[in-house]
Write an enzyme that holds these catalytic residues in place. Structure first.
Site, PDB file in Angstrom:
ATOM      1  N   LYS A  13      30.075  35.037 109.372  1.00  0.00           N
ATOM      2  CA  LYS A  13      30.339  35.842 110.675  1.00  0.00           C
ATOM      3  C   LYS A  13      31.015  37.246 110.370  1.00  0.00           C
ATOM      4  O   LYS A  13      30.336  38.064 111.135  1.00  0.00           O
ATOM      5  CB  LYS A  13      31.504  35.085 111.069  1.00  0.00           C
ATOM      6  N   ARG A  88      38.296  29.554 118.525  1.00  0.00           N
ATOM      7  CA  ARG A  88      38.269  28.654 117.711  1.00  0.00           C
ATOM      8  C   ARG A  88      38.725  27.325 117.929  1.00  0.00           C
ATOM      9  O   ARG A  88      38.970  26.408 117.085  1.00  0.00           O
ATOM     10  CB  ARG A  88      39.148  29.297 116.567  1.00  0.00           C
ATOM     11  N   ARG A 127      34.441  35.585  96.568  1.00  0.00           N
ATOM     12  CA  ARG A 127      34.354  36.685  97.450  1.00  0.00           C
ATOM     13  C   ARG A 127      35.553  37.744  97.279  1.00  0.00           C
ATOM     14  O   ARG A 127      36.723  37.388  97.092  1.00  0.00           O
ATOM     15  CB  ARG A 127      34.107  36.637  99.031  1.00  0.00           C
ATOM     16  N   ARG A 160      41.435  37.883  99.511  1.00  0.00           N
ATOM     17  CA  ARG A 160      42.243  37.435 100.371  1.00  0.00           C
ATOM     18  C   ARG A 160      43.111  36.529  99.923  1.00  0.00           C
ATOM     19  O   ARG A 160      42.750  35.519  99.152  1.00  0.00           O
ATOM     20  CB  ARG A 160      41.541  36.949 101.791  1.00  0.00           C
ATOM     21  N   ARG A 171      40.874  25.011 105.574  1.00  0.00           N
ATOM     22  CA  ARG A 171      40.217  25.856 106.496  1.00  0.00           C
ATOM     23  C   ARG A 171      39.066  24.937 107.062  1.00  0.00           C
ATOM     24  O   ARG A 171      38.569  24.787 108.351  1.00  0.00           O
ATOM     25  CB  ARG A 171      40.030  27.134 106.026  1.00  0.00           C
TER      26      ARG A 171
HETATM   27  P1  ADP Z   1      37.560  32.652 107.880  1.00  0.00           P
HETATM   28  O1  ADP Z   1      36.711  32.541 109.189  1.00  0.00           O
HETATM   29  O2  ADP Z   1      36.957  32.882 106.681  1.00  0.00           O
HETATM   30  O3  ADP Z   1      38.421  31.262 107.712  1.00  0.00           O
HETATM   31  P2  ADP Z   1      39.218  34.518 109.454  1.00  0.00           P
HETATM   32  O4  ADP Z   1      39.396  35.967 108.854  1.00  0.00           O
HETATM   33  O5  ADP Z   1      38.250  34.583 110.627  1.00  0.00           O
HETATM   34  O6  ADP Z   1      38.555  33.755 108.315  1.00  0.00           O
HETATM   35  O7  ADP Z   1      40.717  33.852 109.737  1.00  0.00           O
HETATM   36  C1  ADP Z   1      41.650  33.837 108.818  1.00  0.00           C
HETATM   37  C2  ADP Z   1      43.060  32.940 109.338  1.00  0.00           C
HETATM   38  O8  ADP Z   1      43.238  33.559 110.525  1.00  0.00           O
HETATM   39  C3  ADP Z   1      42.510  31.544 109.747  1.00  0.00           C
HETATM   40  O9  ADP Z   1      42.375  30.593 108.595  1.00  0.00           O
HETATM   41  C4  ADP Z   1      43.592  31.394 110.766  1.00  0.00           C
HETATM   42  O10 ADP Z   1      44.943  30.998 110.263  1.00  0.00           O
HETATM   43  C5  ADP Z   1      43.807  32.651 111.426  1.00  0.00           C
HETATM   44  N1  ADP Z   1      42.956  32.786 112.700  1.00  0.00           N
HETATM   45  C6  ADP Z   1      41.986  33.669 112.788  1.00  0.00           C
HETATM   46  N2  ADP Z   1      41.344  33.505 114.023  1.00  0.00           N
HETATM   47  C7  ADP Z   1      41.812  32.433 114.729  1.00  0.00           C
HETATM   48  C8  ADP Z   1      41.936  32.162 115.947  1.00  0.00           C
HETATM   49  N3  ADP Z   1      40.893  32.402 116.827  1.00  0.00           N
HETATM   50  N4  ADP Z   1      42.729  31.034 116.179  1.00  0.00           N
HETATM   51  C9  ADP Z   1      43.832  30.515 115.583  1.00  0.00           C
HETATM   52  N5  ADP Z   1      43.697  31.128 114.066  1.00  0.00           N
HETATM   53  C10 ADP Z   1      42.875  32.085 113.755  1.00  0.00           C
END
Ligand code: ADP
Ligand code: ZN
Length: 213
Positions: A13, A88, A127, A160, A171
């Site tokens: 994404k 999400r 990554r 990260r 996750r």
């Molecule tokens: P990935 O999709 O690779 O898991 P992201 O960078 O999108 O990583 O998100 C990292 C973390 O940030 C998630 O594991 C969560 O803890 C938090 N997060 C991001 N977006 C949301 C969201 N829309 N709602 C709740 N938590 C979020």
């Protein structure tokens, strides 16, 4: 053009959102990036989000809904935006519907990038990202010419904190339990499309562009 990019962690994404942002000249709104910036800056949002992010759980809906409500009101979103990592949960999707209606906006495309779970673990645990330009790298699939250094600029590569196997598995579980139901929220709207994220990055991007026009 207002776009939602969906898909499990590691599906690509973020990479694709960055490329779409460049080609269509609309901002990428990544809640993950915004939350990481808040944690780094030590803001009150960052302090509230930190523990959930470290364990691979979700930050509370009120925090991310607040972040997005503020962000889509900014000037650079006037001609469109790409939501990356939001909504999400079904509650976030419902909140988004409300804030869009309030502003007379609508979503034009919801694109789900799919991938298989084991491939995701391998992808995520290898990554790294350039701390200056944001270019992504991978220990197996896309090695930088010099270890730890960006090919495109003078930046150094960072990993990260939540990209370790245990957190990644958490996750993925959270994704299946809380985020997969969001697909049902959009599936019947006629704007929903799926793309196979196991294909090469360029091929995924071409398919995205074909949908966006
Ligand atoms: P990935 O999709 O690779 O898991 P992201 O960078 O999108 O990583 O998100 C990292 C973390 O940030 C998630 O594991 C969560 O803890 C938090 N997060 C991001 N977006 C949301 C969201 N829309 N709602 C709740 N938590 C979020
Ligand atoms: Zn760089």
């Amino acid at each position: 053009m207002n776009l939602i990019l969906m898909g499990p962690p590691g599906a690509g994404k973020g990479t694709q959102a960055r490329r779409i942002a460049e080609r269509y000249n609309i901002p990428q709104l990544s809640t993950g990036d915004m939350l990481r910036a808040a944690v780094k800056a030590g803001t009150s949002v960052g302090l509230r989000a930190k523990a959930a992010m470290e364990s691979g759980g979700l930050v509370t809906d009120d925090i991310v809904v607040g972040i997005i409500a503020d962000r889509i009101g900014e000037a650079d979103c006037a001609h469109g935006f790409i939501l990356d990592g939001f909504p999400r949960t079904v509650a976030q999707a419902t909140a988004l519907d409300g804030m869009l209606t309030e502003r007379g906006l609508k979503i034009d495309h919801v694109i789900d990038i799919t991938a298989d779970t084991e491939a995701l673990v391998t992808r995520i645990t290898g990554r790294s990202t350039c701390s200056l330009c944001g270019e992504g790298y991978h220990a197996v699939y896309k090695k930088p010419a010099v270890a730890g250094e960006c090919d495109k600029c003078d930046g150094t590569l960072t990993t990260r904190a939540d990209d370790n196997e245990e957190t990644v598995r958490n996750r993925l579980t959270v994704y299946h339990q809380q985020t997969a139901p969001v697909i049902e929220h959009y599936r019947n709207g006629g704007k929903f499309k799926t793309i196979d994220g196991m294909e090469a990055m360029d091929s995924v991007f071409e398919k995205l562009c074909a949908i966006l026009g």
